[in-house]
Design an enzyme around this catalytic site. Structure first.
Site, PDB file in Angstrom:
ATOM      1  N   PHE A  60       0.823  -1.211   0.000  1.00  0.00           N
ATOM      2  CA  PHE A  60       0.000   0.000   0.000  1.00  0.00           C
ATOM      3  C   PHE A  60       0.853   1.255   0.000  1.00  0.00           C
ATOM      4  O   PHE A  60       0.583   2.223   0.709  1.00  0.00           O
ATOM      5  CB  PHE A  60      -0.950  -0.022   1.207  1.00  0.00           C
ATOM      6  CG  PHE A  60      -1.799  -1.246   1.233  1.00  0.00           C
ATOM      7  CD1 PHE A  60      -2.759  -1.473   0.258  1.00  0.00           C
ATOM      8  CD2 PHE A  60      -1.607  -2.206   2.209  1.00  0.00           C
ATOM      9  CE1 PHE A  60      -3.527  -2.617   0.265  1.00  0.00           C
ATOM     10  CE2 PHE A  60      -2.375  -3.360   2.228  1.00  0.00           C
ATOM     11  CZ  PHE A  60      -3.333  -3.570   1.257  1.00  0.00           C
ATOM     12  N   CYS A  61       1.866   1.260  -0.816  1.00  0.00           N
ATOM     13  CA  CYS A  61       2.819   2.359  -0.924  1.00  0.00           C
ATOM     14  C   CYS A  61       2.653   3.009  -2.299  1.00  0.00           C
ATOM     15  O   CYS A  61       2.260   2.349  -3.262  1.00  0.00           O
ATOM     16  CB  CYS A  61       4.242   1.794  -0.766  1.00  0.00           C
ATOM     17  SG  CYS A  61       5.570   2.988  -0.992  1.00  0.00           S
ATOM     18  N   GLY A  62       2.971   4.269  -2.381  1.00  0.00           N
ATOM     19  CA  GLY A  62       2.914   4.948  -3.673  1.00  0.00           C
ATOM     20  C   GLY A  62       3.894   4.371  -4.688  1.00  0.00           C
ATOM     21  O   GLY A  62       3.719   4.553  -5.897  1.00  0.00           O
ATOM     22  N   PHE A  63       4.903   3.638  -4.209  1.00  0.00           N
ATOM     23  CA  PHE A  63       5.887   3.021  -5.101  1.00  0.00           C
ATOM     24  C   PHE A  63       5.526   1.584  -5.491  1.00  0.00           C
ATOM     25  O   PHE A  63       6.256   0.956  -6.246  1.00  0.00           O
ATOM     26  CB  PHE A  63       7.276   3.048  -4.458  1.00  0.00           C
ATOM     27  CG  PHE A  63       7.821   4.440  -4.264  1.00  0.00           C
ATOM     28  CD1 PHE A  63       8.161   5.239  -5.352  1.00  0.00           C
ATOM     29  CD2 PHE A  63       7.975   4.951  -2.994  1.00  0.00           C
ATOM     30  CE1 PHE A  63       8.653   6.518  -5.182  1.00  0.00           C
ATOM     31  CE2 PHE A  63       8.470   6.244  -2.801  1.00  0.00           C
ATOM     32  CZ  PHE A  63       8.802   7.024  -3.896  1.00  0.00           C
ATOM     33  N   THR A  64       4.407   1.062  -4.988  1.00  0.00           N
ATOM     34  CA  THR A  64       4.006  -0.322  -5.264  1.00  0.00           C
ATOM     35  C   THR A  64       3.942  -0.635  -6.762  1.00  0.00           C
ATOM     36  O   THR A  64       4.306  -1.749  -7.156  1.00  0.00           O
ATOM     37  CB  THR A  64       2.669  -0.647  -4.563  1.00  0.00           C
ATOM     38  OG1 THR A  64       2.845  -0.424  -3.155  1.00  0.00           O
ATOM     39  CG2 THR A  64       2.240  -2.080  -4.787  1.00  0.00           C
TER      40      THR A  64
END
Length: 183
Positions: A60-64
């Site tokens: 659930f990260c912006g970098f996923t």
């Protein structure tokens, strides 16, 4: 007779030296549970002597979305020996506590085929030994999707922050350097 014995001992000692050179590097000593599996990954058996990219991940990260680029990287270079290893972590509070959900993000949403572990600690005193050694050779992850490029001898060539994408020219140059290290 004693000269013959010395010659035999000298020859045998040269056969032992290559076996010692193939020992598992400190970086790869240990095992981890494979994501959504009963299997364990013996890091040395799986990765020793191979170029490797290690990434701490989070669902659930912006970098996923970088999972997609990491899979492209893996498919592009795996025939040349490159391994990619993903290590989910909730150290930055962006990973599910449900391994089924983590697996769905990796395998279903992004089509990951490279090995992934169950969720692990990657920072601090309780960090997975792999990440303690990565931190000793470079630096500890500061956020999700930190990338470490490791040569075939188990040494970190370079580390990259989360914002570095898998198609970044400097990252690809380090990957190609790691691949060349196995020759």
């Amino acid at each position: 007779m004693w000269r013959f014995t010395l010659l035999v001992v000298a020859l045998l000692s040269t056969w032992v030296i290559p076996a010692q050179a193939d020992e598992c590097p400190a970086l790869l000593q240990g095992e981890v549970q494979k994501l959504r599996s009963e299997e364990r990954i013996d890091l040395c058996a799986q990765f020793a002597g191979k170029p490797l990219v290690v990434v701490n991940t989070a669902s659930f990260c912006g970098f996923t979305p970088q999972f997609k680029g990491l899979e492209v990287l893996y498919q592009r270079y795996k025939a040349q020996g490159l391994q990619v290893f993903g290590v989910p972590s909730d150290d930055f509070r962006q990973e599910s506590d449900n391994s089924e959900e983590t697996a769905k993000v990796c395998y279903v949403n992004y089509g990951v085929t490279f090995p992934m572990s169950e969720t692990q600690r990657v920072t601090g005193s309780e960090a997975l030994p792999l990440f303690k050694e990565l931190a000793a050779q470079s630096q500890a992850p500061r956020w999700n999707f930190s990338k470490y490029v490791i040569d075939a001898k188990g040494k970190v060539i370079a580390s990259f922050p989360s914002s570095t994408t898998p198609d970044d020219p400097a990252f690809l140059a380090a990957v190609e350097q790691a691949i060349a290290s196995q020759r």
